[in-house]
Design an enzyme around this catalytic site. Sequence first.
Site, PDB file in Angstrom:
ATOM      1  N   GLY A   1      39.093  37.840  32.754  1.00 29.22           N
ATOM      2  CA  GLY A   1      40.209  38.510  32.064  1.00 29.22           C
ATOM      3  C   GLY A   1      41.374  37.556  31.952  1.00 29.22           C
ATOM      4  O   GLY A   1      41.196  36.339  31.871  1.00 29.22           O
ATOM      5  N   ARG A   2      42.579  38.114  31.991  1.00 23.67           N
ATOM      6  CA  ARG A   2      43.778  37.279  31.809  1.00 23.67           C
ATOM      7  C   ARG A   2      43.880  36.209  32.904  1.00 23.67           C
ATOM      8  O   ARG A   2      44.056  35.029  32.618  1.00 23.67           O
ATOM      9  CB  ARG A   2      45.031  38.168  31.815  1.00 23.67           C
ATOM     10  CG  ARG A   2      45.187  39.014  30.564  1.00 23.67           C
ATOM     11  CD  ARG A   2      46.339  39.978  30.722  1.00 23.67           C
ATOM     12  NE  ARG A   2      46.039  40.978  31.740  1.00 23.67           N
ATOM     13  CZ  ARG A   2      45.832  42.264  31.493  1.00 23.67           C
ATOM     14  NH1 ARG A   2      45.933  42.724  30.278  1.00 23.67           N
ATOM     15  NH2 ARG A   2      45.548  43.102  32.470  1.00 23.67           N
ATOM     16  N   ILE A   3      43.764  36.624  34.176  1.00 19.72           N
ATOM     17  CA  ILE A   3      43.935  35.662  35.268  1.00 19.72           C
ATOM     18  C   ILE A   3      42.688  34.778  35.389  1.00 19.72           C
ATOM     19  O   ILE A   3      42.788  33.567  35.624  1.00 19.72           O
ATOM     20  CB  ILE A   3      44.256  36.394  36.596  1.00 19.72           C
ATOM     21  CG1 ILE A   3      45.558  37.199  36.436  1.00 19.72           C
ATOM     22  CG2 ILE A   3      44.391  35.398  37.749  1.00 19.72           C
ATOM     23  CD1 ILE A   3      45.850  38.166  37.578  1.00 19.72           C
TER      24      ILE A   3
ATOM     25  N   THR B   1      41.938  36.598  45.207  1.00 21.62           N
ATOM     26  CA  THR B   1      43.327  36.988  44.905  1.00 21.62           C
ATOM     27  C   THR B   1      43.304  38.284  44.090  1.00 21.62           C
ATOM     28  O   THR B   1      44.298  38.609  43.440  1.00 21.62           O
ATOM     29  CB  THR B   1      44.072  35.904  44.092  1.00 21.62           C
ATOM     30  OG1 THR B   1      43.316  35.641  42.903  1.00 21.62           O
ATOM     31  CG2 THR B   1      44.284  34.630  44.872  1.00 21.62           C
TER      32      THR B   1
ATOM     33  N   ARG C   1      41.747  42.094  44.858  1.00 20.31           N
ATOM     34  CA  ARG C   1      42.168  43.134  45.798  1.00 20.31           C
ATOM     35  C   ARG C   1      41.226  43.079  46.997  1.00 20.31           C
ATOM     36  O   ARG C   1      40.014  42.868  46.829  1.00 20.31           O
ATOM     37  CB  ARG C   1      42.089  44.527  45.164  1.00 20.31           C
ATOM     38  CG  ARG C   1      43.193  44.864  44.181  1.00 20.31           C
ATOM     39  CD  ARG C   1      44.538  45.120  44.866  1.00 20.31           C
ATOM     40  NE  ARG C   1      45.568  45.498  43.918  1.00 20.31           N
ATOM     41  CZ  ARG C   1      46.442  44.653  43.361  1.00 20.31           C
ATOM     42  NH1 ARG C   1      46.409  43.359  43.654  1.00 20.31           N
ATOM     43  NH2 ARG C   1      47.365  45.094  42.519  1.00 20.31           N
TER      44      ARG C   1
ATOM     45  N   GLU D   1      45.617  45.971  54.265  1.00 20.10           N
ATOM     46  CA  GLU D   1      46.897  45.254  54.369  1.00 20.10           C
ATOM     47  C   GLU D   1      47.956  46.148  55.009  1.00 20.10           C
ATOM     48  O   GLU D   1      47.992  47.338  54.701  1.00 20.10           O
ATOM     49  CB  GLU D   1      47.358  44.826  52.970  1.00 20.10           C
ATOM     50  CG  GLU D   1      46.439  43.790  52.377  1.00 20.10           C
ATOM     51  CD  GLU D   1      46.760  43.452  50.921  1.00 20.10           C
ATOM     52  OE1 GLU D   1      47.840  43.806  50.430  1.00 20.10           O
ATOM     53  OE2 GLU D   1      45.890  42.858  50.274  1.00 20.10           O
TER      54      GLU D   1
ATOM     55  N   HIS E   1      49.319  38.343  50.578  1.00 23.59           N
ATOM     56  CA  HIS E   1      49.390  38.929  49.226  1.00 23.59           C
ATOM     57  C   HIS E   1      50.562  38.333  48.418  1.00 23.59           C
ATOM     58  O   HIS E   1      51.522  39.026  48.104  1.00 23.59           O
ATOM     59  CB  HIS E   1      49.497  40.465  49.305  1.00 23.59           C
ATOM     60  CG  HIS E   1      49.005  41.130  48.044  1.00 23.59           C
ATOM     61  ND1 HIS E   1      48.348  42.340  48.044  1.00 23.59           N
ATOM     62  CD2 HIS E   1      49.074  40.748  46.742  1.00 23.59           C
ATOM     63  CE1 HIS E   1      48.043  42.671  46.791  1.00 23.59           C
ATOM     64  NE2 HIS E   1      48.476  41.717  45.998  1.00 23.59           N
TER      65      HIS E   1
HETATM   66  P1  NAP Z   1      42.203  41.852  33.365  1.00 19.27           P
HETATM   67  O1  NAP Z   1      42.796  40.984  32.324  1.00 19.27           O
HETATM   68  O2  NAP Z   1      41.988  43.302  33.079  1.00 19.27           O
HETATM   69  O3  NAP Z   1      40.821  41.188  33.834  1.00 19.27           O
HETATM   70  C1  NAP Z   1      39.916  41.814  34.661  1.00 19.27           C
HETATM   71  C2  NAP Z   1      38.531  41.283  34.367  1.00 19.27           C
HETATM   72  O4  NAP Z   1      37.607  41.923  35.267  1.00 19.27           O
HETATM   73  C3  NAP Z   1      38.045  41.593  32.960  1.00 19.27           C
HETATM   74  O5  NAP Z   1      37.360  40.472  32.471  1.00 19.27           O
HETATM   75  C4  NAP Z   1      37.099  42.768  33.173  1.00 19.27           C
HETATM   76  O6  NAP Z   1      36.081  42.819  32.207  1.00 19.27           O
HETATM   77  C5  NAP Z   1      36.502  42.406  34.513  1.00 19.27           C
HETATM   78  N1  NAP Z   1      35.878  43.553  35.169  1.00 19.27           N
HETATM   79  C6  NAP Z   1      36.350  44.815  35.273  1.00 19.27           C
HETATM   80  N2  NAP Z   1      35.488  45.592  35.951  1.00 19.27           N
HETATM   81  C7  NAP Z   1      34.437  44.795  36.265  1.00 19.27           C
HETATM   82  C8  NAP Z   1      33.210  45.019  36.943  1.00 19.27           C
HETATM   83  N3  NAP Z   1      32.901  46.219  37.424  1.00 19.27           N
HETATM   84  N4  NAP Z   1      32.359  43.979  37.087  1.00 19.27           N
HETATM   85  C9  NAP Z   1      32.668  42.770  36.591  1.00 19.27           C
HETATM   86  N5  NAP Z   1      33.808  42.498  35.916  1.00 19.27           N
HETATM   87  C10 NAP Z   1      34.683  43.493  35.762  1.00 19.27           C
HETATM   88  O7  NAP Z   1      43.082  41.821  34.705  1.00 19.27           O
HETATM   89  P2  NAP Z   1      44.033  40.638  35.234  1.00 19.27           P
HETATM   90  O8  NAP Z   1      45.401  40.824  34.690  1.00 19.27           O
HETATM   91  O9  NAP Z   1      43.323  39.341  35.049  1.00 19.27           O
HETATM   92  O10 NAP Z   1      44.096  41.026  36.791  1.00 19.27           O
HETATM   93  C11 NAP Z   1      42.930  41.131  37.571  1.00 19.27           C
HETATM   94  C12 NAP Z   1      43.249  41.733  38.918  1.00 19.27           C
HETATM   95  O11 NAP Z   1      43.902  40.774  39.727  1.00 19.27           O
HETATM   96  C13 NAP Z   1      44.248  42.908  38.890  1.00 19.27           C
HETATM   97  O12 NAP Z   1      43.597  44.132  38.611  1.00 19.27           O
HETATM   98  C14 NAP Z   1      44.851  42.884  40.268  1.00 19.27           C
HETATM   99  O13 NAP Z   1      44.182  43.770  41.132  1.00 19.27           O
HETATM  100  C15 NAP Z   1      44.640  41.445  40.731  1.00 19.27           C
HETATM  101  N6  NAP Z   1      45.919  40.729  40.911  1.00 19.27           N
HETATM  102  C16 NAP Z   1      46.282  40.326  42.155  1.00 19.27           C
HETATM  103  C17 NAP Z   1      47.453  39.621  42.332  1.00 19.27           C
HETATM  104  C18 NAP Z   1      47.885  39.142  43.676  1.00 19.27           C
HETATM  105  O14 NAP Z   1      49.074  39.134  43.966  1.00 19.27           O
HETATM  106  N7  NAP Z   1      46.981  38.710  44.525  1.00 19.27           N
HETATM  107  C19 NAP Z   1      48.291  39.336  41.231  1.00 19.27           C
HETATM  108  C20 NAP Z   1      47.888  39.777  39.992  1.00 19.27           C
HETATM  109  C21 NAP Z   1      46.702  40.477  39.834  1.00 19.27           C
HETATM  110  P3  NAP Z   1      35.980  43.999  31.083  1.00 19.27           P
HETATM  111  O15 NAP Z   1      36.388  43.318  29.825  1.00 19.27           O
HETATM  112  O16 NAP Z   1      34.554  44.400  31.125  1.00 19.27           O
HETATM  113  O17 NAP Z   1      36.911  45.101  31.505  1.00 19.27           O
END
Ligand code: NAP
Length: 326
Positions: free
Chosen positions: A156-158, A237, A239, A268, A285
């Site tokens: 996804g984005r990250i 990074t 959850r 956490e 975190h």
């Molecule tokens: P995003 O753009 O929605 O990307 C998530 C990716 O995961 C998408 O490619 C999605 O594919 C895939 N996915 C969803 N469900 C899945 C599954 N069951 N099996 C395999 N792949 C799956 O989200 P993002 O903005 O990159 O953020 C991702 C996550 O990072 C957030 O939800 C958050 O929990 C975490 N995060 C943590 C921190 C931190 O401080 N550590 C900071 C920012 C974010 P699809 O296209 O199929 O939906």
Amino acid sequence: MGQPKILATHGLFETAREILNAECDVEYMTGAMRPTREELVARIAERDGLVCLLTEKIDEEVLQAAPKLRIVANVAVGYDNVDVSACTKRGIVVTNTPGVLDETTADFAWTLMMAVARRLGEAERFARSGEWKNWDLDQLCGTDVWGKTLGIVGLGRIGQAMARRAAGFQMKVIYTGRKRAPQEVEKAVNAEYRDLDAMLGEADFVSLHVPLTAETRGMFNAEKFSKMKRSAFLINTARGPVVNEEDLVRALEKGTIAGAGLDVFEREPTIHPGLKRANVVLAPHLGSASVETRTKMACMAAKNVVDFFRGQRPPNAVNPEVLQGS
Ligand code: NAP
């Protein structure tokens, strides 16, 4: 009609407060400690909107205490702390903060990857200890990151921001997900699709970037670790509950995998004692924790609230179906 009444569970940043204060009557819950659940439930009764952090669980109990609530603006991109379907049933819109934290979070995942591979945690503790007596050829030798294979779970984005960084390190990038990413995305970040098991068998670093959902909870367990290379590292990074921590501790103890870089944990702020090992780098975190990015996140949440009460569509609704007709 007076200004909408908003509860913010944090003091936020000055610029975010300015956005909110211009149009809303806001109570900020400030203080050294996060507000308790009791405090939250007690304060939310008369509120039309809530700005909250990922540490607040917004569930039926909280919603029942807030009969006037119309918007929950989470200051995070992940919104697993909010019962979105309960909000939707009550017509409450939920918003998050996507996009503004991608590069900062990828930077931090990269930091953990470098730190665990090059043994920075151990090295830093050693350097401070006064034990360092001389340079030695085989002292604290780690593992190269450059030229290796990076496995991304969730492009996804990250995940894509991670893949972009790999180019500078001459790494091969493979990824897995529920489905293949569009061809233009694969091409732009130079990543090849694999099914999960194939990716686990090939990657030297496995970096998690999926949201926490019913599907991904416990996704990384003993079976998955057994499919990783013994020389491979896990970077999380995303959850904490995406990883079964008991299984991870056992995999680290048995040498099923080489190490881990962890920013998030199952319970956490409690960290499993079995994770406090030399081959694990731990962070509390901090993925999005730069002043610039956290400020942007808070402003984004504030903007969602303000737009909503102006009668406009908040830009980052995760349940936009509740806005239909509005
Ligand atoms: P995003 O753009 O929605 O990307 C998530 C990716 O995961 C998408 O490619 C999605 O594919 C895939 N996915 C969803 N469900 C899945 C599954 N069951 N099996 C395999 N792949 C799956 O989200 P993002 O903005 O990159 O953020 C991702 C996550 O990072 C957030 O939800 C958050 O929990 C975490 N995060 C943590 C921190 C931190 O401080 N550590 C900071 C920012 C974010 P699809 O296209 O199929 O939906």
